[in-house]
Design a protein around this motif. Structure first.
Motif, PDB file in Angstrom:
ATOM      1  N   ARG A 127       0.798  -1.116   0.095  1.00  0.00           N
ATOM      2  CA  ARG A 127       0.113  -0.004  -0.029  1.00  0.00           C
ATOM      3  C   ARG A 127       0.768   1.226  -0.025  1.00  0.00           C
ATOM      4  O   ARG A 127       1.820   1.164   0.879  1.00  0.00           O
ATOM      5  CB  ARG A 127      -0.909   0.033   1.281  1.00  0.00           C
ATOM      6  CG  ARG A 127      -1.686  -1.375   1.639  1.00  0.00           C
ATOM      7  CD  ARG A 127      -2.783  -1.442   0.620  1.00  0.00           C
ATOM      8  NE  ARG A 127      -3.638  -2.720   1.073  1.00  0.00           N
ATOM      9  CZ  ARG A 127      -4.564  -3.206   0.268  1.00  0.00           C
ATOM     10  NH1 ARG A 127      -4.773  -2.718  -0.879  1.00  0.00           N
ATOM     11  NH2 ARG A 127      -5.118  -4.086   0.825  1.00  0.00           N
ATOM     12  N   ARG A 129       0.919   5.196   0.955  1.00  0.00           N
ATOM     13  CA  ARG A 129      -0.114   5.712   1.827  1.00  0.00           C
ATOM     14  C   ARG A 129       0.728   7.174   1.862  1.00  0.00           C
ATOM     15  O   ARG A 129       1.916   7.286   1.989  1.00  0.00           O
ATOM     16  CB  ARG A 129      -0.240   5.184   3.088  1.00  0.00           C
ATOM     17  CG  ARG A 129      -0.959   3.802   2.989  1.00  0.00           C
ATOM     18  CD  ARG A 129      -1.270   3.383   4.316  1.00  0.00           C
ATOM     19  NE  ARG A 129      -2.229   2.172   4.303  1.00  0.00           N
ATOM     20  CZ  ARG A 129      -3.349   1.985   4.385  1.00  0.00           C
ATOM     21  NH1 ARG A 129      -4.251   3.006   4.723  1.00  0.00           N
ATOM     22  NH2 ARG A 129      -4.103   0.867   4.683  1.00  0.00           N
ATOM     23  N   PRO A 193      -6.296  12.461   0.626  1.00  0.00           N
ATOM     24  CA  PRO A 193      -5.825  11.429   1.500  1.00  0.00           C
ATOM     25  C   PRO A 193      -4.818  12.045   2.368  1.00  0.00           C
ATOM     26  O   PRO A 193      -4.447  11.429   3.341  1.00  0.00           O
ATOM     27  CB  PRO A 193      -5.118  10.593   0.611  1.00  0.00           C
ATOM     28  CG  PRO A 193      -6.052  10.445  -0.720  1.00  0.00           C
ATOM     29  CD  PRO A 193      -6.374  11.741  -0.867  1.00  0.00           C
ATOM     30  N   TRP A 198      -8.187  12.862   8.489  1.00  0.00           N
ATOM     31  CA  TRP A 198      -8.115  11.384   8.677  1.00  0.00           C
ATOM     32  C   TRP A 198      -7.646  10.903  10.047  1.00  0.00           C
ATOM     33  O   TRP A 198      -7.871   9.548  10.425  1.00  0.00           O
ATOM     34  CB  TRP A 198      -7.249  10.924   7.622  1.00  0.00           C
ATOM     35  CG  TRP A 198      -7.848  10.591   6.362  1.00  0.00           C
ATOM     36  CD1 TRP A 198      -7.487  11.660   5.173  1.00  0.00           C
ATOM     37  CD2 TRP A 198      -8.874   9.972   5.656  1.00  0.00           C
ATOM     38  NE1 TRP A 198      -8.144  11.394   3.956  1.00  0.00           N
ATOM     39  CE2 TRP A 198      -9.231  10.346   4.239  1.00  0.00           C
ATOM     40  CE3 TRP A 198      -9.472   9.073   6.128  1.00  0.00           C
ATOM     41  CZ2 TRP A 198     -10.039   9.915   3.759  1.00  0.00           C
ATOM     42  CZ3 TRP A 198     -10.620   8.325   5.531  1.00  0.00           C
ATOM     43  CH2 TRP A 198     -10.652   8.749   4.141  1.00  0.00           C
ATOM     44  N   PRO A 226      -7.309  -0.301   3.304  1.00  0.00           N
ATOM     45  CA  PRO A 226      -6.927   0.541   2.370  1.00  0.00           C
ATOM     46  C   PRO A 226      -7.651   1.914   2.511  1.00  0.00           C
ATOM     47  O   PRO A 226      -7.279   2.768   1.930  1.00  0.00           O
ATOM     48  CB  PRO A 226      -7.125   0.081   1.137  1.00  0.00           C
ATOM     49  CG  PRO A 226      -8.118  -0.987   1.184  1.00  0.00           C
ATOM     50  CD  PRO A 226      -7.930  -1.556   2.699  1.00  0.00           C
ATOM     51  N   GLY A 229      -6.880   5.465   7.581  1.00  0.00           N
ATOM     52  CA  GLY A 229      -5.619   5.971   7.846  1.00  0.00           C
ATOM     53  C   GLY A 229      -5.281   4.622   8.920  1.00  0.00           C
ATOM     54  O   GLY A 229      -5.879   3.949   9.801  1.00  0.00           O
ATOM     55  N   LEU A 243      -0.532   7.531   8.908  1.00  0.00           N
ATOM     56  CA  LEU A 243      -0.458   7.399   7.556  1.00  0.00           C
ATOM     57  C   LEU A 243      -1.973   7.512   6.946  1.00  0.00           C
ATOM     58  O   LEU A 243      -3.014   7.117   7.619  1.00  0.00           O
ATOM     59  CB  LEU A 243      -0.036   6.339   6.797  1.00  0.00           C
ATOM     60  CG  LEU A 243       1.472   5.937   7.186  1.00  0.00           C
ATOM     61  CD1 LEU A 243       1.945   4.562   6.651  1.00  0.00           C
ATOM     62  CD2 LEU A 243       2.450   6.784   6.606  1.00  0.00           C
ATOM     63  N   PRO A 245      -5.246   7.187   3.963  1.00  0.00           N
ATOM     64  CA  PRO A 245      -5.912   5.732   3.252  1.00  0.00           C
ATOM     65  C   PRO A 245      -4.908   5.502   1.888  1.00  0.00           C
ATOM     66  O   PRO A 245      -4.010   6.606   1.368  1.00  0.00           O
ATOM     67  CB  PRO A 245      -7.027   6.323   2.642  1.00  0.00           C
ATOM     68  CG  PRO A 245      -7.005   7.695   2.837  1.00  0.00           C
ATOM     69  CD  PRO A 245      -6.048   8.268   3.863  1.00  0.00           C
ATOM     70  N   ALA A 246      -4.703   4.416   1.209  1.00  0.00           N
ATOM     71  CA  ALA A 246      -4.010   3.855   0.483  1.00  0.00           C
ATOM     72  C   ALA A 246      -4.339   4.450  -0.989  1.00  0.00           C
ATOM     73  O   ALA A 246      -5.590   4.670  -1.255  1.00  0.00           O
ATOM     74  CB  ALA A 246      -3.922   2.492   0.278  1.00  0.00           C
ATOM     75  N   GLU A 247      -3.445   5.115  -1.720  1.00  0.00           N
ATOM     76  CA  GLU A 247      -3.998   5.595  -2.937  1.00  0.00           C
ATOM     77  C   GLU A 247      -3.365   4.603  -4.074  1.00  0.00           C
ATOM     78  O   GLU A 247      -3.614   4.849  -5.235  1.00  0.00           O
ATOM     79  CB  GLU A 247      -3.214   6.846  -3.263  1.00  0.00           C
ATOM     80  CG  GLU A 247      -3.595   7.897  -2.275  1.00  0.00           C
ATOM     81  CD  GLU A 247      -3.112   9.428  -2.413  1.00  0.00           C
ATOM     82  OE1 GLU A 247      -3.637   9.961  -3.422  1.00  0.00           O
ATOM     83  OE2 GLU A 247      -2.139   9.750  -1.848  1.00  0.00           O
ATOM     84  N   ASP A 249      -1.788   0.404  -4.689  1.00  0.00           N
ATOM     85  CA  ASP A 249      -1.386  -0.774  -4.071  1.00  0.00           C
ATOM     86  C   ASP A 249      -0.720  -1.806  -5.073  1.00  0.00           C
ATOM     87  O   ASP A 249      -0.293  -1.524  -6.349  1.00  0.00           O
ATOM     88  CB  ASP A 249      -2.634  -1.631  -3.509  1.00  0.00           C
ATOM     89  CG  ASP A 249      -3.708  -2.032  -4.678  1.00  0.00           C
ATOM     90  OD1 ASP A 249      -3.298  -2.279  -5.928  1.00  0.00           O
ATOM     91  OD2 ASP A 249      -5.114  -2.083  -4.371  1.00  0.00           O
ATOM     92  N   PHE A 303       5.498   9.889   1.069  1.00  0.00           N
ATOM     93  CA  PHE A 303       4.555   8.891   1.040  1.00  0.00           C
ATOM     94  C   PHE A 303       5.378   7.781   1.696  1.00  0.00           C
ATOM     95  O   PHE A 303       6.536   7.625   1.380  1.00  0.00           O
ATOM     96  CB  PHE A 303       4.129   8.638  -0.388  1.00  0.00           C
ATOM     97  CG  PHE A 303       5.185   7.995  -1.228  1.00  0.00           C
ATOM     98  CD1 PHE A 303       5.122   6.785  -1.381  1.00  0.00           C
ATOM     99  CD2 PHE A 303       5.791   9.018  -1.868  1.00  0.00           C
ATOM    100  CE1 PHE A 303       6.114   6.258  -2.371  1.00  0.00           C
ATOM    101  CE2 PHE A 303       6.531   8.411  -3.158  1.00  0.00           C
ATOM    102  CZ  PHE A 303       6.610   7.329  -3.143  1.00  0.00           C
TER     103      PHE A 303
END
Length: 634
Positions: A127, A129, A193, A198, A226, A229, A243, A245-247, A249, A303
């Motif tokens: 991920r 993030r 994100p 978050w 994902p 946070g 962190l 959320p995932a942007e 993967d 990131f």
């Protein structure tokens, strides 16, 4: 007769081939000696596979990230990806199987490294993030909590607080709105994100209580959502990261590899890095993310690459990265960069694993079976040696030397591959080496019989050696090519011990072609110039008298030399009174000569008294032949 320069250039150069062979063997031996001196074990002994040495067995239970049921297709995909990961680390002869449709059993030979064990146990869900904030690695202690609470912490004595009281104080600190509940949703809708919204009350509580000075033991369900946070620990410096959320993967990755780190202009910067390539969708997302992060301040301009809840890379962004190519750099060495690339380049698993057990297992066969296999190989080798000496006499020594050289070189190559590639010798691999002895002997027999055929045709022994090679090498190449194709097909279509057999068979087949070309043929060219072999003396194996002698048995269609041949039937003949020779085919039968015989025929025209028609014709032939002879005498 002397040769011209052009003719001399066309002659084979056996010394050159033997020198090349000597250099290759010296390099092989030198590498193993160097490896033995620079490491803590002998490199002349190959590592053994699971069936001969035993190893480590790990039982994994896969679970889905969304709580859905694990299907058989998920299990098969997980096994394939785990096998690819293990093979990429250089561990050979690993066994990976499903158990009851719910567990995966991974058996690794020998003592696998910690990196390999971690690679098997983790699900490698990558991920990417954005960073929200960075905290100290240790959790808040009682004094820190009381100090941070300020007036709300009055009456709390850090020296006497129990763990439960400390936890209650941390919850009070994280409960920003003071309603007694830890909210799991943002108070307001985050803009992107990287928005600080978050950081919910629940996430803040986790950040205060997580201890990044010890390995993270939280289940995957708490660290890999994902869409929310997370708090994750950095494996490098034990820092604590909050962190977003995932942007991106792992499904957006097409490949990953390790290489020396370079800057944007391609100039090496020192250290190692992991290069990642994204698909078209991932390239666009990555460009948009880096464009946003480049406008923020530290640590929001960074990131994190998060792998199963752990930060494996934390990089700041100063410019937009377009084109779908990215590089993770940091304090990597070559091994760390390679291990990370192996984790990433096979994509994300749809599952995460819970380790049910991990234990040492004993060898399934053991040293007794290995000893028996080696004894079988030695017995087969001795039988081949005896046959070669009996059939080819002194020439058999060349074949025996070639077989011993091929077998010894095979062992050295396997030892080198065991050291450099992690190859492990299994019982099936031992079988492949034993079979290769017969394959190698077959090549020599083809060559030697071609030489003998040329000697029988009347050529000199040096000429027979050269022409015999020209005729035999095509057959040898075709035979080895067929074996090689079979080995390649087996290697790619099978797994486990059969794959080890195919690999060994392929290596020894290529080695057979190398030995017969670089040793047997040039050595035969040299000995053909000696008086013993070149003149075909008795016991050399190229004695022309013995080769041209009739064999003891030549098949049903050819009688033996001792059988009596039928004598040709002599034709009968007679000489008449006038000196004319009459053959049996010119004598009439009784129907035309004997008046009393059945079917007697007579012709009264121009017959002398008592003369039959046949006698008249015979008389006329005699008269004609008499006239011809008289004319020749005149």
């Amino acid at each position: 007769m002397s040769l011209s320069h052009e003719e001399e250039d066309d002659q084979p150069k056996p010394i050159r081939r033997l020198i090349v062979l000597a250099i290759v063997l010296a390099a092989l031996l030198g590498s193993l000696i160097a490896g033995t001196l620079t490491t803590d074990k002998s490199r002349f002994t190959p590592d053994l596979a699971l069936d001969l040495e035993g190893g480590t067995q790990i039982i994994l239970t896969p679970v889905t990230t969304d709580g859905s049921e694990v299907t058989s297709q998920d299990i098969r995909e997980a096994i394939n990806i785990i096998r690819q990961r293990v093979d990429a680390t250089g561990v050979a002869e690993a066994e990976i199987t499903a158990q009851g449709g719910s567990n995966i059993i991974v058996s690794l030979p020998g003592q696998p490294s910690q990196e390999t064990l971690d690679l098997v146990r983790t699900s490698a869900v990558l991920r990417m993030r954005p960073s929200l904030t960075i905290l100290d690695p240790a959790p808040l202690d009682a004094a820190s909590v009381v100090s941070t609470l300020g007036p709300d912490g009055e009456g709390m004595d850090p020296a006497t607080m129990t763990p439960d009281e400390v936890d209650a104080a941390i919850r009070q600190l994280a409960d920003i709105d003071g309603d007694g509940e830890l909210a799991t949703e943002p108070v307001q809708e985050p803009a992107n994100p990287s928005d600080q919204a978050w950081i919910t009350e629940q996430l803040l509580y986790e950040a205060y209580t997580l201890d990044c000075t010890v390995p993270d033991t939280r289940p995957a369900s708490e660290t890999d959502n994902p869409n929310a946070g997370v708090v994750a620990c950095s494996l490098e410096d034990q820092t604590k990261h909050v962190l977003g959320p995932a942007e991106l993967d792992g499904s957006n990755l097409t490949t990953a590899s390790s290489s020396p780190a370079t800057n944007q202009q391609g100039v090496p910067t020192g250290g190692w890095a992991v290069n990642m390539s994204f698909d078209s969708e991932g390239a666009q997302i990555f460009a948009d993310v880096t464009a946003r992060l480049a406008t923020l301040q530290y640590p929001q301009n960074a990131f994190a690459a998060v792998l199963d809840g752990n930060v494996i890379s934390f990089a700041t962004v100063s410019y937009t990265i377009a084109g779908g190519e990215a590089q993770i750099s940091g304090n990597f060495n070559a091994d760390q960069a390679a291990a990370l690339a192996n984790q990433l380049k096979f994509g994300s698993l749809p599952l995460q694993f819970e380790v049910q057990s991990e234990e040492q297992i004993s060898a399934t066969l053991g040293s007794e079976q290995l000893t028996s296999g080696l004894i079988a190989g030695v017995v087969g080798l001795l039988l081949i040696v005896l046959y070669m000496i009996w059939q080819y006499h002194a020439l058999g020594a060349i074949a025996v030397g070639s077989i011993l050289l091929s077998t010894g070189t095979s062992y050295l190559i396997i030892s080198l591959l065991s050291w450099t590639m992690g190859y492990r010798l299994s019982m099936a691999g031992v079988l492949g080496i034993i079979i290769s002895i017969g394959v190698t002997a077959d090549s020599f027999i083809v060559y030697f019989e071609r030489i003998r055929d040329e000697i029988r045709d009347g050529r000199s022994i040096p000429a027979a050696v050269e022409r015999g090679w020209n005729r035999a090498k095509r057959t040898i190449i075709i035979s080895d090519f067929v074996n090689l194709v079979a080995a390649v097909v087996l290697y790619f279509l099978t797994v486990g011990s059969v794959r080890g057999f195919a690999f060994t068979l392929g290596v020894t087949t290529l080695l057979d072609l190398f030995i017969v070309t670089m040793f047997t043929y040039p050595l035969m060219t040299l000995i053909a110039k000696t008086s013993f072999f070149g003149e075909g003396k008795r016991g050399s194996g190229m004695d022309r008298i013995k080769l041209e002698a009739a064999p003891r048995y030549r098949g049903r269609s050819l009688p033996s030399s001792s059988a009596k041949k039928p004598k040709p039937k002599k034709s009968k003949s007679m000489v008449t009174s006038d000196g004319v020779e009459i053959h049996d085919y010119e004598l009439p039968d009784a129907r035309f000569t004997d008046a009393g015989a059945p079917g007697f025929q007579a012709d009264d025209s121009d017959l002398k008294p008592g003369e039959s028609l046949a006698k008249k014709r015979a008389r006329q032939r005699r008269e004609a032949r008499k006239a011809q002879q008289d004319g020749e005498d005149a």
